[in-house]
Design a protein around this motif. Sequence first.
Motif, PDB file in Angstrom:
ATOM      1  N   LYS A 119       0.831  -1.204   0.000  1.00 45.78           N
ATOM      2  CA  LYS A 119       0.000   0.000   0.000  1.00 45.78           C
ATOM      3  C   LYS A 119       0.872   1.263   0.000  1.00 45.78           C
ATOM      4  O   LYS A 119       0.551   2.251  -0.661  1.00 45.78           O
ATOM      5  N   VAL A 120       1.983   1.197   0.740  1.00 45.62           N
ATOM      6  CA  VAL A 120       2.892   2.351   0.791  1.00 45.62           C
ATOM      7  C   VAL A 120       3.510   2.602  -0.585  1.00 45.62           C
ATOM      8  O   VAL A 120       3.572   3.741  -1.062  1.00 45.62           O
ATOM      9  N   MET A 121       3.948   1.515  -1.228  1.00 44.51           N
ATOM     10  CA  MET A 121       4.568   1.655  -2.546  1.00 44.51           C
ATOM     11  C   MET A 121       3.555   2.152  -3.573  1.00 44.51           C
ATOM     12  O   MET A 121       3.892   2.968  -4.442  1.00 44.51           O
ATOM     13  N   LYS A 122       2.318   1.662  -3.462  1.00 46.07           N
ATOM     14  CA  LYS A 122       1.272   2.114  -4.376  1.00 46.07           C
ATOM     15  C   LYS A 122       0.986   3.593  -4.174  1.00 46.07           C
ATOM     16  O   LYS A 122       0.786   4.339  -5.125  1.00 46.07           O
ATOM     17  N   PHE A 123       0.991   4.023  -2.909  1.00 44.68           N
ATOM     18  CA  PHE A 123       0.744   5.433  -2.606  1.00 44.68           C
ATOM     19  C   PHE A 123       1.874   6.303  -3.153  1.00 44.68           C
ATOM     20  O   PHE A 123       1.624   7.366  -3.742  1.00 44.68           O
ATOM     21  N   ILE A 124       3.108   5.841  -2.981  1.00 43.06           N
ATOM     22  CA  ILE A 124       4.257   6.605  -3.488  1.00 43.06           C
ATOM     23  C   ILE A 124       4.209   6.691  -5.011  1.00 43.06           C
ATOM     24  O   ILE A 124       4.484   7.755  -5.594  1.00 43.06           O
ATOM     25  N   LYS A 125       3.849   5.587  -5.658  1.00 41.76           N
ATOM     26  CA  LYS A 125       3.760   5.565  -7.106  1.00 41.76           C
ATOM     27  C   LYS A 125       2.687   6.540  -7.585  1.00 41.76           C
ATOM     28  O   LYS A 125       2.895   7.285  -8.552  1.00 41.76           O
ATOM     29  N   ARG A 126       1.545   6.533  -6.926  1.00 42.39           N
ATOM     30  CA  ARG A 126       0.463   7.440  -7.307  1.00 42.39           C
ATOM     31  C   ARG A 126       0.880   8.898  -7.071  1.00 42.39           C
ATOM     32  O   ARG A 126       0.591   9.775  -7.887  1.00 42.39           O
ATOM     33  N   LEU A 127       1.566   9.125  -5.957  1.00 39.32           N
ATOM     34  CA  LEU A 127       2.032  10.482  -5.648  1.00 39.32           C
ATOM     35  C   LEU A 127       3.024  10.961  -6.707  1.00 39.32           C
ATOM     36  O   LEU A 127       2.977  12.132  -7.137  1.00 39.32           O
ATOM     37  N   LEU A 128       3.891  10.078  -7.154  1.00 42.59           N
ATOM     38  CA  LEU A 128       4.857  10.420  -8.189  1.00 42.59           C
ATOM     39  C   LEU A 128       4.147  10.731  -9.500  1.00 42.59           C
ATOM     40  O   LEU A 128       4.525  11.681 -10.209  1.00 42.59           O
ATOM     41  N   GLN A 129       3.137   9.958  -9.845  1.00 40.07           N
ATOM     42  CA  GLN A 129       2.378  10.210 -11.067  1.00 40.07           C
ATOM     43  C   GLN A 129       1.704  11.586 -11.025  1.00 40.07           C
ATOM     44  O   GLN A 129       1.721  12.324 -12.007  1.00 40.07           O
ATOM     45  N   ILE A 130       1.135  11.900  -9.871  1.00 40.50           N
ATOM     46  CA  ILE A 130       0.490  13.207  -9.719  1.00 40.50           C
ATOM     47  C   ILE A 130       1.520  14.338  -9.868  1.00 40.50           C
ATOM     48  O   ILE A 130       1.267  15.343 -10.534  1.00 40.50           O
ATOM     49  N   TRP A 131       2.704  14.121  -9.260  1.00 44.88           N
ATOM     50  CA  TRP A 131       3.730  15.159  -9.355  1.00 44.88           C
ATOM     51  C   TRP A 131       4.209  15.334 -10.795  1.00 44.88           C
ATOM     52  O   TRP A 131       4.442  16.464 -11.245  1.00 44.88           O
ATOM     53  N   LEU A 132       4.346  14.236 -11.532  1.00 48.79           N
ATOM     54  CA  LEU A 132       4.796  14.319 -12.919  1.00 48.79           C
ATOM     55  C   LEU A 132       3.795  15.107 -13.770  1.00 48.79           C
ATOM     56  O   LEU A 132       4.190  15.911 -14.624  1.00 48.79           O
ATOM     57  N   ILE A 133       2.513  14.881 -13.536  1.00 50.89           N
ATOM     58  CA  ILE A 133       1.496  15.650 -14.259  1.00 50.89           C
ATOM     59  C   ILE A 133       1.578  17.122 -13.872  1.00 50.89           C
ATOM     60  O   ILE A 133       1.542  18.025 -14.722  1.00 50.89           O
ATOM     61  N   TYR A 134       1.714  17.348 -12.583  1.00 47.90           N
ATOM     62  CA  TYR A 134       1.846  18.697 -12.032  1.00 47.90           C
ATOM     63  C   TYR A 134       3.070  19.400 -12.622  1.00 47.90           C
ATOM     64  O   TYR A 134       3.005  20.569 -13.040  1.00 47.90           O
ATOM     65  N   ALA A 135       4.193  18.664 -12.701  1.00 48.28           N
ATOM     66  CA  ALA A 135       5.425  19.235 -13.233  1.00 48.28           C
ATOM     67  C   ALA A 135       5.302  19.517 -14.720  1.00 48.28           C
ATOM     68  O   ALA A 135       5.786  20.543 -15.217  1.00 48.28           O
TER      69      ALA A 135
END
Length: 457
Positions: A3-19
């Motif tokens: 769950k932690v890894m999935k959350f980090i992956k999702r957070l990274l995806q959101i940041w990439l879109i944001y960036a």
Amino acid sequence: MKKVMKFIKRLLQIWLIYAAIGLVILPLYHKPSVHAGDGRKGRQCTGQERIRSIDTNMDALLWRLRLIEEAEERIVLVTFDFRDDNSGQDIMSALLNAADRGVEVQILVDGMNGSLWLPTSRNFRELAAHENVEVRLYNPINLLLPWKINYRMHDKYLIADDFAYILGGRNTDDLFLGNYVESCNEDRDILVYETVPGSGSSYIQLQEYFERIWDLPCCKQYGWRAKGEGGLRSHYQEVQMKYPEVFTETEWEKETVTTEGIELCTNPMEPENKHPMLWDRLVEEMGQGGDILIQTPYIICSRTMYRDLTELCEESPGTELIINAVEGGSNPFGCTDYMNQKRKIRKTGVCICEYLGEQALHTKTILTGDHISIVGSCNLDMRSVYLDTELMLVIDSRELNASLREQAELLKQKSRKVSPDGMVVEGEGYQETEQGIGKAVFYQILRVVLIPFRHLL
């Protein structure tokens, strides 16, 4: 853990879109032009400022060292890139020696390059830790504010007390200073000498500009002030032995020529999308003079820039543009965009001189009429016009204009001239160089890849 890894992956995806939105999409919007005004009002104090064009990398290093040695109270060094290489150590050691003798030293470096190269430098930490030295970084990288990453400080100048400054297109590293590497960039600086200390109009403009940008909230104190264990003091002794001419008395009047006035032209300095104030001012000056010659490493134009260049060519037929040939250019993005845009550039009516010499050109110079020369840091690209801070000096001097036109003629002899109708004529000194297969393939791929991002180049 999953769950932690999935959350980090999702957070990274959101940041990439944001960036991606901040880095790529927001800069697509170009602010409109604003009235440039009558720049001639900024060229006051006729005869109070004398100049010297610095056209070789060795002279560029020596004159910087001379100014640092002559300073008694204050030195300002502003640069886009600062490296701990041979010439960088020469400059650092001279600055440290100045600080040792009580001179106040202020150093402002672009936050991207400063964060990449300087933290690991013991020599720079030794310099920054001195009580008389203050270092700031312009707009350091902040991953929480990705839209700010695009906005860099591209200024390059050195001020010594109130008697002289050097401004141009050279960074503080071996590619631009000294004679330390075989493959370098040819560039140009202008040394401005104040016959009445602190009274010249461009000197006053540059001092005011520096004070404003130095105090911007985006300029952060350099964080690595722990005492370094560099060898700058011993290196300074090597500099004294290597360049004894630096430590002799300078005959400033003899080394410089007169001007009728100098104006400092700038972009807005805040890290944000910019009104093209500097570009507008350059277009205005070119439109007043005629007989236009533009020297730039490469050309990457927006629609507005194409329109302005077309109008200038209509008013001044025979306008010439000197750029690096694709085979010899040092900027792959500039080279490949030129390959994509070559027809559009020709349609403006400009005659293109594709220079192919021993070293790549990095010079930013505009000549208009028989007395105006414009020299500084601004490339003919969208990054310089809309994103970065940039500085150019508009210099009223027939002697300088004539000298730079003579130098340009030598460059044109080593160029192939492409007329607006597509006809190609090789200069008498032009020597064709074949592009390697690997580089050619890379450029063909890059021609496609960079299309969505050319507004950032």
